[in-house]
Motif scaffolding. Structure first.
Motif, short mmCIF file in Angstrom:
data_model
loop_
_atom_site.label_atom_id
_atom_site.label_comp_id
_atom_site.label_asym_id
_atom_site.label_seq_id
_atom_site.Cartn_x
_atom_site.Cartn_y
_atom_site.Cartn_z
N ALA A 1 9.07 10.87 -1.25
CA ALA A 1 8.48 9.58 -0.88
C ALA A 1 7.95 9.54 0.55
CB ALA A 1 9.50 8.46 -1.11
N PRO A 2 8.65 10.10 1.55
CA PRO A 2 8.08 10.07 2.90
C PRO A 2 6.74 10.78 3.01
CG PRO A 2 10.43 10.53 3.00
CD PRO A 2 10.05 10.60 1.56
N ALA A 3 6.61 11.94 2.35
CA ALA A 3 5.34 12.68 2.41
C ALA A 3 4.23 11.90 1.72
CB ALA A 3 5.51 14.06 1.77
N ILE A 4 4.54 11.31 0.57
CA ILE A 4 3.52 10.53 -0.15
C ILE A 4 3.12 9.30 0.65
CG2 ILE A 4 3.07 9.18 -2.24
CD1 ILE A 4 4.86 11.15 -3.75
N ALA A 5 4.09 8.67 1.29
CA ALA A 5 3.78 7.51 2.12
C ALA A 5 2.87 7.91 3.28
CB ALA A 5 5.06 6.87 2.65
N ASP A 6 3.13 9.06 3.89
CA ASP A 6 2.27 9.53 4.97
C ASP A 6 0.85 9.76 4.47
OD1 ASP A 6 4.17 9.44 6.97
OD2 ASP A 6 4.73 11.55 6.78
N VAL A 7 0.73 10.39 3.30
CA VAL A 7 -0.57 10.75 2.76
C VAL A 7 -1.37 9.52 2.34
CG1 VAL A 7 -1.70 11.82 0.75
CG2 VAL A 7 0.01 13.10 2.05
N VAL A 8 -0.73 8.58 1.65
CA VAL A 8 -1.46 7.44 1.10
C VAL A 8 -1.47 6.25 2.06
CG1 VAL A 8 -1.62 5.81 -0.81
CG2 VAL A 8 -1.00 8.19 -1.26
N LEU A 9 -0.31 5.83 2.49
CA LEU A 9 -0.23 4.60 3.28
C LEU A 9 -0.76 4.79 4.70
CD1 LEU A 9 3.30 3.28 2.19
CD2 LEU A 9 1.07 2.51 1.39
N HIS A 10 -0.26 5.81 5.39
CA HIS A 10 -0.62 5.97 6.80
C HIS A 10 -1.97 6.64 7.00
CE1 HIS A 10 3.23 4.41 7.88
NE2 HIS A 10 3.90 5.40 7.32
N ALA A 11 -2.26 7.68 6.21
CA ALA A 11 -3.52 8.40 6.42
C ALA A 11 -4.72 7.65 5.86
CB ALA A 11 -3.43 9.80 5.79
N HIS A 12 -4.50 6.82 4.83
CA HIS A 12 -5.64 6.17 4.17
C HIS A 12 -5.61 4.64 4.22
CE1 HIS A 12 -7.77 9.59 2.41
NE2 HIS A 12 -6.59 10.16 2.31
N LEU A 13 -4.55 4.04 3.68
CA LEU A 13 -4.61 2.59 3.48
C LEU A 13 -4.52 1.80 4.78
CD1 LEU A 13 -2.71 2.14 0.11
CD2 LEU A 13 -5.14 2.58 0.56
N GLU A 14 -3.83 2.31 5.78
CA GLU A 14 -3.84 1.63 7.08
C GLU A 14 -5.22 1.65 7.72
OE1 GLU A 14 0.30 1.24 9.36
OE2 GLU A 14 -0.37 3.32 9.19
N PRO A 15 -5.85 2.83 7.88
CA PRO A 15 -7.20 2.80 8.48
C PRO A 15 -8.24 2.13 7.60
CG PRO A 15 -6.63 5.04 7.79
CD PRO A 15 -5.37 4.22 7.70
N LEU A 16 -8.08 2.19 6.29
CA LEU A 16 -9.01 1.49 5.40
C LEU A 16 -8.91 -0.01 5.61
CD1 LEU A 16 -11.02 1.26 3.06
CD2 LEU A 16 -9.08 1.42 1.48
N ALA A 17 -7.68 -0.51 5.72
CA ALA A 17 -7.49 -1.95 5.95
C ALA A 17 -8.15 -2.38 7.25
CB ALA A 17 -6.00 -2.28 5.96
N ALA A 18 -7.98 -1.58 8.29
CA ALA A 18 -8.60 -1.92 9.58
C ALA A 18 -10.12 -1.91 9.47
CB ALA A 18 -8.14 -0.93 10.65
N ALA A 19 -10.67 -0.93 8.77
CA ALA A 19 -12.13 -0.85 8.62
C ALA A 19 -12.67 -2.03 7.83
CB ALA A 19 -12.51 0.47 7.95
#
Length: 239
Positions: free
Chosen positions: A131-149
């Protein structure tokens, strides 16, 4: 923590193909090397072909949905991309016991294409399927910067976007069956997703609304916080 038996990721991620379009990820080769990366999209760096990649795709989604409200299109675009990312990672986690590194700099995106031709991974780098690796890949690497954009150009509430992410996660897990439930429960406990809704078995009730009810001919989704589409006076409570 959920532990899965690791099998080497094949360079084509072929085990995803039988799962359906949302799970498929094109990988390897150089056929799509001219496409922009998702990193370019998140950083709002313009493309020579599409201009601003995020606003181009939001306009495309709005046209398909026949809505003049860009925040609706922004919401549903984000939910769709979240579903794609969860599908690839959870699908690989169960099929291989490992996941590919979906670094936005490695993941090329065609903002004018539909699933599964929208994404292409230039290099398959294996990562753990916890779960930590998947969270890094999806939530932190993608969905956080996507939300900001998205929020730089569209009036979309943060709670709506994280509700979309949780809804997409549970929807993906439901397609994969009971084997995906423990990993899904761990991911929903992540600080970015906790509080977005309530998971009971395979049933999820979110605390926000994706705004689909505002699309012409649309309605409420099965996990919506609303049991019926709000009247116009309640539109302000849907984010």
């Amino acid at each position: 923590m959920v532990l899965l038996l690791f099998v080497d990721l094949d360079p084509d991620l072929a085990a995803l193909t039988p799962l359906g379009g949302y799970f498929v990820l094109r990988a390897g080769g150089a056929a799509h090397g001219a496409l922009p990366t998702l990193a370019q999209a998140y950083e709002n760096r313009p493309s020579e072909v599409y201009g601003n990649l995020i606003t181009f795709h939001v306009k495309k989604v709005a046209s398909v949905l026949r809505t003049a409200e860009s925040r609706i299109a922004a919401s549903l675009f984000q939910q769709g991309l979240a579903a794609r990312l969860w599908s690839v990672t959870l699908g690989c986690a169960l099929a291989y016991g490992g996941i590919p590194d979906l670094d936005p700099r490695l993941l090329r995106w065609d903002p004018d294409a539909s699933t599964p031709d929208d994404l292409w991974l230039s290099e398959v780098r294996p990562l753990p399927a916890d779960a930590p690796a998947i969270a890094d890949v999806v939530l932190h690497a993608h969905l956080e910067p996507l939300a900001a954009a998205l929020r730089a150009h569209h009036r979309v509430a943060p709670g709506l976007l994280w509700g979309n992410a949780a809804s997409a996660l549970v929807g993906t897990a439901r397609q994969l069956g009971p084997a995906a439930r423990p990993l899904t429960a761990e991911l929903l406990a992540h600080p970015l997703l906790s509080g977005t809704g309530t998971l009971t078995g395979s049933s999820f009730r979110r605390r926000s609304c994706c705004l689909y009810y505002r699309v012409p001919g649309g309605g409420t989704c099965g996990d919506c916080c609303f049991t019926r589409p709000p009247r116009s006076s309640a539109h302000g409570t849907s984010g």
